[in-house]
Design a protein around this motif. Structure first.
Motif, short mmCIF file in Angstrom:
data_model
loop_
_atom_site.label_atom_id
_atom_site.label_comp_id
_atom_site.label_asym_id
_atom_site.label_seq_id
_atom_site.Cartn_x
_atom_site.Cartn_y
_atom_site.Cartn_z
N ALA A 27 5.72 19.20 -2.90
CA ALA A 27 6.35 17.90 -3.11
C ALA A 27 7.28 17.53 -2.00
O ALA A 27 7.87 18.36 -1.34
N LEU A 66 -6.63 -4.17 9.25
CA LEU A 66 -6.63 -4.22 7.78
C LEU A 66 -7.49 -3.10 7.19
O LEU A 66 -7.12 -2.45 6.22
N GLY A 101 -4.65 3.86 2.76
CA GLY A 101 -4.16 3.79 1.37
C GLY A 101 -5.08 4.53 0.43
O GLY A 101 -4.65 5.31 -0.42
N TRP A 117 -6.01 11.86 -2.09
CA TRP A 117 -5.25 13.10 -1.87
C TRP A 117 -4.34 13.36 -3.07
O TRP A 117 -4.24 14.45 -3.58
N SER A 118 -3.73 12.27 -3.54
CA SER A 118 -2.82 12.40 -4.68
C SER A 118 -3.57 12.85 -5.91
O SER A 118 -3.14 13.75 -6.63
N ASN A 162 10.71 15.49 -0.99
CA ASN A 162 11.98 15.23 -1.66
C ASN A 162 12.04 13.86 -2.32
O ASN A 162 12.57 13.69 -3.38
N LYS A 188 -4.56 16.44 -5.71
CA LYS A 188 -3.40 17.32 -5.87
C LYS A 188 -3.09 17.51 -7.35
O LYS A 188 -2.81 18.60 -7.81
N ASN A 198 1.78 9.46 -5.70
CA ASN A 198 2.17 10.82 -5.35
C ASN A 198 3.35 11.30 -6.17
O ASN A 198 3.57 12.49 -6.32
N LYS A 211 -7.69 -7.88 14.12
CA LYS A 211 -6.89 -7.96 12.89
C LYS A 211 -7.65 -7.29 11.74
O LYS A 211 -7.09 -6.59 10.91
N MET A 244 -4.90 8.29 0.87
CA MET A 244 -3.67 8.81 0.25
C MET A 244 -3.85 8.90 -1.26
O MET A 244 -3.40 9.84 -1.91
N SER A 245 -4.53 7.89 -1.84
CA SER A 245 -4.75 7.89 -3.28
C SER A 245 -5.60 9.08 -3.70
O SER A 245 -5.30 9.78 -4.65
N GLU A 300 9.94 12.17 -3.74
CA GLU A 300 9.07 11.95 -4.89
C GLU A 300 9.81 12.00 -6.21
O GLU A 300 9.29 11.57 -7.22
N PHE A 301 10.98 12.57 -6.23
CA PHE A 301 11.61 12.86 -7.50
C PHE A 301 12.77 11.92 -7.84
O PHE A 301 13.35 12.03 -8.89
N ILE A 353 -5.65 0.12 7.43
CA ILE A 353 -4.58 0.22 6.41
C ILE A 353 -5.17 0.54 5.04
O ILE A 353 -4.69 1.39 4.31
N LEU A 354 -6.27 -0.18 4.70
CA LEU A 354 -6.89 0.05 3.40
C LEU A 354 -7.44 1.47 3.28
O LEU A 354 -7.28 2.13 2.25
N ILE A 408 0.83 -1.21 0.00
CA ILE A 408 0.00 0.00 0.00
C ILE A 408 0.86 1.25 0.00
O ILE A 408 0.60 2.21 -0.73
#
Lengths: 212, 298
Positions: free
Chosen positions: B31, B6, B13, B19-20, B33, B23, A29, B2, B16-17, B35-36, B9-10, A21
């Motif tokens: 950015a 999970l 993830g 957010w990306s 550092n 953006k 990103n 458990k 974050m997706s 990332e590049f 975590i999902l 993940i």
């Protein structure tokens, strides 16, 4: 003993899942600097020129580009940079044929707050001022009257628009234009990476449009 | 417990997706550092030489007396004859210029033929990914009108350049650019019916000295590559002709044009080419072009 093995296997599985993940999100990103200018829209009447260039850069370094420009065309150079570079950079455009500096864009200048009297009453009847507007000082540049350009590198969040420096001009004769980009060191000395893009657009000389 | 972990975590993830994606949509480039690290990075002291595309040169051919001359093109059937990497990459540039030429003269069927050759060679030099579904759909629509045809050929060239840069294929890009430049000059010098000192086309051919100098400098950055080193040697005689051109003064200096909205910049000098220099340049370019394509048209 058996329970420990089961626990370890579960932890191992979870670790793998977390790693997948995290890698997935980091990949999403990640910025492909080679395509940094691809999403930018063209200015009215202009076509994208294949001399456009973008890539990854870092603070504290200088980069030099040489563009061959033909007479009979109007060119528009637009400069884009990641905000991680702190908006502190110089763009120097020089005519290589004569060695004359054409334009100097020093990037973002210190902001001057402008008092705002705009506001509104909130639900408790209290007067709340709207966020104060700011504006950038116009930078010093080689004085050529009437140049169509903007020298603000920072996003104008208040008006919800992104503004970038650009420079429109027509070469008198064919020329090699040298563009030097000097990305200044950060005050804390840290090295930051980011994307830099120079978008070149052109149009035929005969079709004159008002500058945008 | 458990299951909660999970789910957490999902959700993390997924958030974050989103957010990306958000953006990217807003085009805000804050950015981190890390990332590049995977991407192309400009060198320490490197200079980047940017060469105009063939279509830019052909866009100056406004003289209505200039006729389309298909015999100047490198026949598409020749593509099978190019075996090694150098021949394939140089001739890829040759065909890209032929495509720009056919498009600029609104030759629809000719353009389709050359797009087909370019696509075939793209597979050979492993850049077939340029022709993705979007690009292929655009190519299918070129019969709509001339503007679409030119736009598609320009976009194809831009995508090829962008793809090569993105994948750090700078040697390939240099050879492609060299091939494109020689074919463009070959066609243009042969289109001019006779030398005229005041012809804009002659002036543009003289102005190509600047492009040539940039091209040679960009090639020299990779002169440890034998294929590029050979190409540099082949091009040197063209440089000798360009070196003979005189620089003459003009009256223009930095000022605004009549409409007052576009500034004119540049030096007060321009290049001047005599009839003898033009003929010699035409000859040298034809020689180099023949060495690359293995074909003499004229």
């Amino acid at each position: 003993m058996f329970n420990n093995i089961v626990k370890m296997r579960i932890m191992f599985k979870n670790s793998i899942l977390i790693a997948v993940i995290v890698l997935f999100t980091v990949n999403l990103n990640a910025q492909n600097c080679a395509e940094f200018i691809n999403g930018q829209s063209l200015s009215y009447g202009y076509e994208l020129n294949s001399m456009s260039k973008s890539g990854a850069v870092r603070t504290g370094k200088k980069y030099k580009f040489v563009f061959t420009l033909n007479s009979g065309k109007v060119y528009r150079f637009s400069f884009y940079a990641s905000s991680s570079l702190n908006n502190d950079m110089e763009f120097i455009l020089t005519d290589q044929n004569s060695g004359t500096q054409i334009l100097f864009l020093p990037g973002e200048q210190p902001e001057i707050p402008v008092e705002s009297v705009e506001g509104e009453y909130n639900e408790y009847g209290e007067w709340v001022e709207k966020p104060k507007q700011t504006q950038s000082n116009l930078p010093q540049y080689t004085a050529i009257p009437g140049i169509a350009f903007k020298a603000v590198l920072k996003a104008d969040y208040y008006n919800n628009v992104m503004t970038y420096p650009f420079f429109e001009f027509k070469p008198a004769n064919a020329m090699n234009l040298e563009v030097t980009v000097d990305i200044k060191e950060l005050p804390d000395g840290l090295i930051k990476k980011g994307c830099l893009g120079i978008m070149v657009q052109d149009r035929d000389e005969v079709a004159e449009f008002q500058s945008l | 417990m458990k299951n909660y972990s999970l789910i957490f975590i999902l959700l993390f993830g997924l958030s974050m997706s989103f957010w990306s994606c958000d953006k990217t949509k807003n085009n805000q480039t804050s950015a981190d550092n890390n990332e590049f690290e995977e991407f192309e990075e400009f060198g320490e002291e490197e200079t980047f030489y940017r060469i105009p595309s063939p279509d830019e040169m052909f866009s100056f051919l406004t003289d209505k007396n200039l006729k389309f001359q298909p015999e100047l093109l490198n026949p598409s059937a020749n593509a099978d004859k190019y075996i090694d990497r150098k021949a394939k990459e140089l001739n890829f540039g040759i065909y890209a210029a032929d495509l720009a030429y056919t498009a600029s003269f609104h030759q629809f069927q000719g353009s389709v033929d050359y797009i087909t050759v370019v696509k075939r060679l793209a597979e050979d030099i492993e850049i077939a990914a340029v022709f993705n579904e979007d690009m292929n759909n655009r190519i299918k629509n070129i019969f709509e009108n001339a503007d679409t045809l030119i736009n598609v050929t320009n976009a194809t060239y831009y995508q090829i350049v962008n793809y090569l840069q993105k994948n750090d294929r700078n040697q390939t890009l240099s050879l492609l650019t060299a091939g494109g430049w020689i074919e463009t000059l070959y066609i243009v010098t042969h289109l001019v019916p006779e030398y005229d000192e005041n012809s804009k086309t002659i002036q543009h051919i003289a102005d190509q000295k600047l492009t040539f100098e940039n091209l040679m400098l960009s090639l020299e950055q990779f002169n440890d590559d034998p294929a590029i080193n050979e190409t540099i040697n082949d091009f040197k005689e063209i440089g000798n002709v360009y070196a003979q051109l005189k620089v003459i003064n003009t009256e223009t200096s930095a000022k605004q044009n009549a409409e007052g909205n576009v500034v004119i910049v540049g030096s007060k000098t321009k290049l001047h080419m005599t009839k003898e220099q033009f003929n010699l340049l035409k000859q040298k370019i034809a020689q180099v072009r023949m060495k690359i394509t293995g074909k003499s048209n004229v």
